[in-house]
Design a protein around this motif. Sequence first.
Motif, PDB file in Angstrom:
ATOM      1  N   UNK A 205      13.423 110.898  56.723  1.00 26.87           N
ATOM      2  CA  UNK A 205      13.130 112.329  56.712  1.00 26.87           C
ATOM      3  C   UNK A 205      13.117 112.871  55.279  1.00 26.87           C
ATOM      4  N   UNK A 206      14.053 112.403  54.455  1.00 21.89           N
ATOM      5  CA  UNK A 206      14.113 112.877  53.073  1.00 21.89           C
ATOM      6  C   UNK A 206      12.882 112.424  52.293  1.00 21.89           C
ATOM      7  N   UNK A 207      12.490 111.141  52.513  1.00 22.81           N
ATOM      8  CA  UNK A 207      11.313 110.640  51.803  1.00 22.81           C
ATOM      9  C   UNK A 207      10.067 111.388  52.241  1.00 22.81           C
ATOM     10  N   UNK A 208       9.933 111.643  53.539  1.00 27.00           N
ATOM     11  CA  UNK A 208       8.755 112.350  54.037  1.00 27.00           C
ATOM     12  C   UNK A 208       8.720 113.781  53.501  1.00 27.00           C
TER      13      UNK A 208
ATOM     14  N   UNK B 210      19.120 105.675  58.340  1.00 27.53           N
ATOM     15  CA  UNK B 210      17.702 105.347  58.129  1.00 27.53           C
ATOM     16  C   UNK B 210      16.820 106.540  58.453  1.00 27.53           C
ATOM     17  N   UNK B 211      17.188 107.263  59.504  1.00 29.69           N
ATOM     18  CA  UNK B 211      16.390 108.429  59.881  1.00 29.69           C
ATOM     19  C   UNK B 211      16.487 109.522  58.804  1.00 29.69           C
TER      20      UNK B 211
ATOM     21  N   UNK C 182      34.883  94.805  74.774  1.00 30.32           N
ATOM     22  CA  UNK C 182      34.335  96.163  74.811  1.00 30.32           C
ATOM     23  C   UNK C 182      34.588  96.886  73.489  1.00 30.32           C
ATOM     24  N   UNK C 183      35.762  96.672  72.905  1.00 28.99           N
ATOM     25  CA  UNK C 183      36.043  97.298  71.620  1.00 28.99           C
ATOM     26  C   UNK C 183      35.090  96.788  70.545  1.00 28.99           C
ATOM     27  N   UNK C 184      34.841  95.476  70.568  1.00 32.59           N
ATOM     28  CA  UNK C 184      33.878  94.932  69.606  1.00 32.59           C
ATOM     29  C   UNK C 184      32.491  95.510  69.841  1.00 32.59           C
ATOM     30  N   UNK C 185      32.116  95.641  71.125  1.00 37.93           N
ATOM     31  CA  UNK C 185      30.800  96.185  71.434  1.00 37.93           C
ATOM     32  C   UNK C 185      30.702  97.642  71.006  1.00 37.93           C
ATOM     33  N   UNK C 186      31.783  98.392  71.224  1.00 39.22           N
ATOM     34  CA  UNK C 186      31.788  99.800  70.816  1.00 39.22           C
ATOM     35  C   UNK C 186      31.642  99.919  69.307  1.00 39.22           C
ATOM     36  N   UNK C 187      32.386  99.095  68.574  1.00 31.72           N
ATOM     37  CA  UNK C 187      32.287  99.144  67.120  1.00 31.72           C
ATOM     38  C   UNK C 187      30.885  98.787  66.648  1.00 31.72           C
ATOM     39  N   UNK C 188      30.285  97.778  67.292  1.00 32.75           N
ATOM     40  CA  UNK C 188      28.922  97.412  66.923  1.00 32.75           C
ATOM     41  C   UNK C 188      27.946  98.537  67.247  1.00 32.75           C
ATOM     42  N   UNK C 189      28.139  99.182  68.400  1.00 30.02           N
ATOM     43  CA  UNK C 189      27.242 100.286  68.763  1.00 30.02           C
ATOM     44  C   UNK C 189      27.397 101.471  67.810  1.00 30.02           C
ATOM     45  N   UNK C 190      28.623 101.779  67.453  1.00 30.56           N
ATOM     46  CA  UNK C 190      28.831 102.869  66.504  1.00 30.56           C
ATOM     47  C   UNK C 190      28.204 102.543  65.154  1.00 30.56           C
ATOM     48  N   UNK C 191      28.386 101.303  64.703  1.00 30.75           N
ATOM     49  CA  UNK C 191      27.790 100.911  63.425  1.00 30.75           C
ATOM     50  C   UNK C 191      26.270 100.992  63.494  1.00 30.75           C
ATOM     51  N   UNK C 192      25.694 100.560  64.654  1.00 33.64           N
ATOM     52  CA  UNK C 192      24.250 100.633  64.810  1.00 33.64           C
ATOM     53  C   UNK C 192      23.779 102.080  64.824  1.00 33.64           C
ATOM     54  N   UNK C 193      24.537 102.955  65.505  1.00 37.08           N
ATOM     55  CA  UNK C 193      24.156 104.362  65.565  1.00 37.08           C
ATOM     56  C   UNK C 193      24.188 105.004  64.167  1.00 37.08           C
ATOM     57  N   UNK C 194      25.241 104.694  63.436  1.00 39.76           N
ATOM     58  CA  UNK C 194      25.321 105.240  62.078  1.00 39.76           C
ATOM     59  C   UNK C 194      24.207 104.709  61.188  1.00 39.76           C
TER      60      UNK C 194
END
Length: 550
Positions: free
Chosen positions: A72-75, A67-68, A50-62
């Motif tokens: 947004x800056x490019x647009x 990217x967003x 679960x800790x590994x999954x949480x870290x992966x999810x946080x990294x994905x969210x960041x």
Amino acid sequence: MMSQGRVPERRGIHVDQSELLCKKGCGYYGNAAWQGLCSKCWREENQRQRQRQIQEDWALAEKLQREEEEAAYASSNQGQSQTSSSQLGQSQASVPPHAPTPLGPFSKFEEKKTNEKTRKVTTVKKFFSPSSRTQAKKEGVCEEGSGVFRRESHGEAFLKDLRAIFTLNTPAEEAHEGKAPSPSMCRQWSVETERVSRDFVDFLKQLQKPGREIHKQSRAFIEAMANKKDLSADEQSECVQDFYQNMSDRLMIPFKGSSERVEVVMDHVEQYIMTRLYKSVFCPETTDDERKDLNTQNRIRALHWVTIQMLGVPLDEEIPEVSDSVVKAITDVIEMDSRRVPRDKLSCVTSCSKHIFNAIRVTKREPASADDFLPALIYVVLKANPPRLQSNIQYITRYCIPARLMTGEDGYYFTNLCCAVAFIEKLDAQSLNLSVEDFDRYMSGEGSPCGESRGIGAGSGPHADSPALAEAQRQLETLNDLTQRQEKVLSSACELQAELAEWEQSVIRQVKGILERYPLTLPPRPPQPAIDSQNTDDDNLPPPLTPQLL
């Protein structure tokens, strides 16, 4: 396993006792639901995952948030360039050549950048946020202190979902956040829930100050769980197990490290907590427990033809005590579904196992061994076909106090039950010492061992392979014999009634004939003498007294 000659005694059903222990060698009992690990090792392994999954999810969210922001800056930059170019052409046509270039459009760049940055990417969000979470469905949040309503970005919403999943708020925190109480907490309690709650309060009154704290923490946990219904079954189990562990650690201080007193208190806490949470955590819709229950029931129904001889079970059901013990064992394993508390369900498994050991002991006239217990337990489960067997096993696995499943007779019997269910699911022709063709024919219902045994010699009998059918046949024969004897008794009773009626008439006729032949004549009665007629001394008596008037 021998294929020719004599049939082996256990017929392929044998589990080494070392296979019941945890695969990591900690010495505790393992469980098939935990991939052969004990509850302690399973929780540690699950927490690491679960800790590994949480870290992966946080990294994905960041990553998604970055990217967003870049998009947004490019647009915004592209829109700003186009706007600046058009306005620059217009200003050059209307403004003298020496006038300065206007900077108005550039002043709105930050506002546009913020608007584009906080835009929600719904397509990506659907892949990572369950639709049932209310936090993920919010369209925006109100910024604290400003009173301005803004739309939250995908990264912020995703991070908020993660916090909602892995953070368990107390009722005070939820009230501070302005959350309304769960409607489920306002529902009318059942009679059993009221009784358990009343018993729990009466028990805690004996503990005084620790009891008040235990009651407060238990109620807070129940209310928190009522507001976390969107959690998966594993996450709910993790919350309950964490509560058990934290409560047990806290009780060590007021009870001065007395594990016996802590165990007694935790038994009452488990009973109160799980009785209140039973309807929401038993066989939840987020799991496939119901599908597993149906598959197991259908599997057991298809194996109705399996006999004691095929399993190598050392039981003789012709002995009344053995038959009674088997019936009690079947009743206990069926009754497990009617209990709410994991400890009570586990006690049904223990009681069932003890009845099985008693039946084996009476049959063999010696103490039962562990190698004889598992085949007998499989036979009892096949005959009982307990309702919602998989759901009950999963419920005990998820919400029982871990110490009961790791050590002691309760843990041993429950581990054997899990092995028995796993064996039934994987039961094949080799395990029953049958050919593949016979096994498939029996499973499809095209044949049965009892039907084929009719062609064997008369010494074996049509029901030699099925003690239950043989017992039923004996009962039918006894019933037929009793019926015939009853008919004879009724016939004799009717004959006796007719003979009595005829004898009564014959006696009446004989009496009349004797009276006619010898009429009864009575002589006249002589006169009765006076009472004192024979007294000769009456003359010597004085005259009678006469009354006188004064």
